[in-house]
Design an enzyme around this catalytic site. Structure first.
Site, PDB file in Angstrom:
ATOM      1  N   GLU A 309     -22.170  48.963  15.354  1.00 17.58           N
ATOM      2  CA  GLU A 309     -21.318  48.110  16.230  1.00 17.58           C
ATOM      3  C   GLU A 309     -19.881  48.514  15.856  1.00 17.58           C
ATOM      4  O   GLU A 309     -19.082  47.458  15.532  1.00 17.58           O
ATOM      5  CB  GLU A 309     -21.825  46.753  15.764  1.00 17.58           C
ATOM      6  CG  GLU A 309     -23.071  46.410  16.126  1.00 17.58           C
ATOM      7  CD  GLU A 309     -23.419  44.983  15.603  1.00 17.58           C
ATOM      8  OE1 GLU A 309     -24.073  44.273  16.525  1.00 17.58           O
ATOM      9  OE2 GLU A 309     -23.280  44.577  14.493  1.00 17.58           O
TER      10      GLU A 309
HETATM   11  C1  ACM Z   1     -27.442  45.553  13.112  1.00 12.47           C
HETATM   12  O1  ACM Z   1     -28.252  44.790  13.463  1.00 12.47           O
HETATM   13  N1  ACM Z   1     -26.117  45.461  13.677  1.00 12.47           N
HETATM   14  C2  ACM Z   1     -27.798  46.907  12.345  1.00 12.47           C
END
Ligand code: ACM
Length: 503
Positions: A309
Site C-alpha cells: 500500500e
Molecule cells: C496488508 O493487508 N496491507 C498487507
C-alpha cells in the site's frame, strides 16, 4: 472414529481400548544423549496435564508399563510418531516432540482420576515448512505478556512462525539504539488514542526465546516505504509530507477520524499517505542502521520489509526502493520477506513474497506473486478474504473489520493455497500465514474472539495434506477442542454451526 486433533495428522490407526493417565503415571525422558529436548517436551506435557486436572506428573529416566515415554530423535525436521498402547510413546525431533505433546493434549478426555487417551498410532508431519501467524502490534501495542499469550495459542496449533508487524503509521514498537527518538516519540500512541508502548531489546529477546521454546521463529517487520508516518513523528527529515488519497479522506470522514498531520502522531486507520524519502541518502543511512540493529537482534532467518500500500509512491521509485531494500536485507545475512506488491520489482534473489490479495487474484496480483519465483524466491499465502484473522465472521460481529470479506469458519477452512495463483503450485509456496491486524483489537480477550476458532482452520490448511482435509470432519474435531481451550483460559468465539464439547 474421529479423534479430536487439529490440525489433522498424516496417518492415524486406532486401536482397542484406552490408556489411563493417573497420579502414578510418570513421564520418562530419553534425550538421545544430549540437548534436553525431551525434558522440554516433558515439562510441556506436565503443564498440560496439570492445567486440566491439577495433577503434576513426575518426570523419570527409567520406563515402566503405564508410563509416557518421550524419545528425542536428533533430526532437523518436524515429524513425530505417537504410539499409545500399554505404554505411551512419543518419538520425534525437538519440534516433533513438541507437536506430539500438543496432539496428546488435544486427544485426552479428562476423568475423575486424570486423563484417558485412546490407544492408537499416529505418524505426523506438516505439509508446509512455513506456518505463520502475524500480530500487528503497531496499530495497537500489545505488551510482552500478551505476545507470549499469542505464542501459546498459536504454537498449540503447530504454527511455527510469528510475524510481528512492528511498525506502521500509528506507532513504532522496537528499540533502536542509534535512533532513540523512534521509541521516545514514535511509540507514544496507538490507534484511536489507545496506549502506546514498545519493546526494549531485552523484551524482544524475551519474546524470541519464548517463541523458540515453542518452536516458533520470529519474523520482524519494518513496513517500508509506506506505513511510515510514525518515523516522521521522530525524524521528520526521513519522510515525505502526507499524500492524501480519496479512500483515506472518505474513510476519515465516515468514521469521524483525524487525517494525518506531518510530525504528529496519527490515530486513524486510513492507509497509503506516508512514504520515506526514497531518493535521500539520509534515509538509506537511517534504514541501514535500523535494519542492522534488527538483524543483530533476530536469530531467525527472515527480515520482513513490508512493501504494501505505498499508494503515494510513483511506481518507478517504488521498484527502485524495493530492489535496494531487499538487497540490503541480503547484505545483512537475512532472507527478505515483503508483501506481494513488491513483485513489481526485480527483488533480491530468494526474496519471499507474501500474497495478501483475494482467492481470485487480479492479473497484476498474480504476476507480482509469480515474480518472486522468477527471482529465485517463494511465496507465503495469506489471501485476505480467507486468512485474515481480523475480518469479522459475520456482519454483526462486535470485533473486526470487513473490507476484505466476512470470513466464517467454513470460509477460513475450505480454501486451497496451491490453486489460487495460476502457475504457483506447492513447489513455489513456502507456506501459509494468518495475519491479525489490530485496528479494532484492544486486548487479548478481543484478539481471542477473532483467533479462535478460525486459527484452527488455518492451522489445518497449513499443516495437513490437501487430500486429508474435510470440513465435516473438521467441524467435529474442532468442537471437541473447547475443553482444552477452556482449560488454558483461552476464550474466543463459539459459532453455532459447531457442536462444542463441554468442559
Ligand atoms: C496488508 O493487508 N496491507 C498487507
Amino acid at each position: 472414529m474421529v479423534f479430536p486433533i487439529v490440525p489433522q495428522p498424516s496417518v492415524i490407526r486406532s486401536g482397542p481400548g484406552t490408556f489411563e493417565v493417573t497420579a502414578s503415571t510418570r513421564i520418562v525422558v530419553d534425550n538421545d544423549g544430549d540437548a534436553g529436548e525431551a525434558d522440554a517436551a516433558a515439562s510441556a506435557l506436565v503443564d498440560a496435564v496439570a492445567q486440566r486436572t491439577g495433577l503434576r506428573l513426575q518426570v523419570a529416566k527409567e520406563a515402566a508399563d503405564g508410563d509416557i515415554f518421550l524419545h528425542h530423535r536428533r533430526a532437523d525436521d518436524e515429524r513425530y510418531t505417537l504410539e499409545i498402547g500399554d505404554t505411551a510413546h512419543v518419538e520425534g525431533s525437538a519440534a516433533g516432540l513438541f507437536y506430539g505433546v500438543q496432539t496428546v493434549r488435544q486427544l485426552h478426555t479428562a476423568t475423575e482420576y486424570g486423563w484417558t487417551l485412546p490407544r492408537m498410532i499416529i505418524i505426523d508431519e506438516p505439509r508446509y515448512a512455513y506456518r505463520g501467524v502475524m500480530l500487528d502490534v503497531a496499530r495497537t501495542f500489545l505488551d510482552v505478556a500478551a505476545v507470549k499469550g499469542y505464542i501459546d495459542r498459536a504454537s498449540s496449533l503447530k504454527f511455527n512462525r510469528l510475524h510481528l508487524h512492528l511498525t506502521d503509521d500509528q506507532g513504532w514498537r522496537i528499540q533502536i539504539d542509534s535512533r532513540p527518538l523512534l521509541t521516545e516519540l514514535g511509540a507514544t500512541t496507538s490507534t484511536l488514542g489507545r496506549p502506546g508502548g514498545f519493546y526494549t531489546k531485552e523484551d524482544f529477546r524475551e519474546i524470541v526465546a519464548y517463541a523458540a521454546a515453542r518452536h516458533m521463529v520470529v519474523v520482524p517487520e519494518i513496513d517500508l516505504p509506506g506505513h511510515t508516518h510514525a518515523i516522521g513523528v521522530a525524524y521528520p527529515e526521513i519522510v515525505e509530507a502526507p499524500v492524501m488519497n480519496d479512500v483515506l479522506v472518505e474513510q476519515a470522514r465516515e468514521l469521524d477520524q483525524p487525517l494525518p498531520v506531518a510530525g504528529e502522531p496519527y490515530l486513524g486507520w486510513g492507509v497509503g499517505h506516508s512514504s520515506v524519502r526514497i531518493h535521500d541518502e539520509v534515509t538509506w543511512a537511517f534504514l541501514g542502521d535500523v535494519l542492522t540493529e534488527l538483524a543483530e537482534l533476530t536469530p531467525g532467518p527472515y527480515l520482513h520489509v513490508g512493501g504494501d500500500e505505498a499508494l503515494g509512491t510513483p511506481p518507478d521509485d517504488f521498484n527502485a526502493f524495493a530492489e535496494r531494500i531487499t538487497a540490503l536485507v541480503v547484505e545483512l545475512g537475512k532472507t527478505p520477506m515483503v508483501w506481494h506488491e513488491t513483485g513489481s520489482a526485480v527483488v533480491a534473489n530468494g526474496t519471499i513474497g507474501q500474497y495478501w490479495g483475494g482467492i481470485v487474484p487480479t492479473d497484476d496480483q498474480a504476476a507480482q506473486a509469480l515474480r518472486f519465483v522468477e527471482c529465485g524466491g517463494s511465496v507465503v499465502m495469506s489471501p485476505s478474504d480467507v486468512s485474515y484473522l481480523d475480518q469479522k465472521y459475520d456482519a454483526d460481529f462486535p470485533v473486526g473489520l470487513d473490507w476484505a470479506a466476512l470470513i466464517d469458519l467454513e470460509t477460513a477452512y475450505t480454501w486451497e493455497p496451491s490453486t489460487i495463483v495460476p502457475g504457483l503450485g506447492d513447489d513455489a509456496i513456502a507456506g501459509v500465514e494468518a495475519p491479525l491486524w489490530t485496528e479494532t483489537v484492544a486486548s487479548l480477550v478481543e484478539l481471542d474472539q477473532l483467533f479462535f476458532p478460525r486459527a484452527a482452520a488455518l492451522a489445518e490448511v497449513a499443516w495437513s495434506a490437501a487430500g486429508s482435509r474435510d470440513w465435516e470432519s473438521f467441524r467435529e474435531r474442532v468442537g471437541a477442542l473447547a475443553p482444552v481451550w477452556d482449560a488454558a483460559g483461552w476464550g474466543g468465539y463459539r459459532p453455532a454451526e459447531i457442536t462444542w464439547s463441554r468442559s
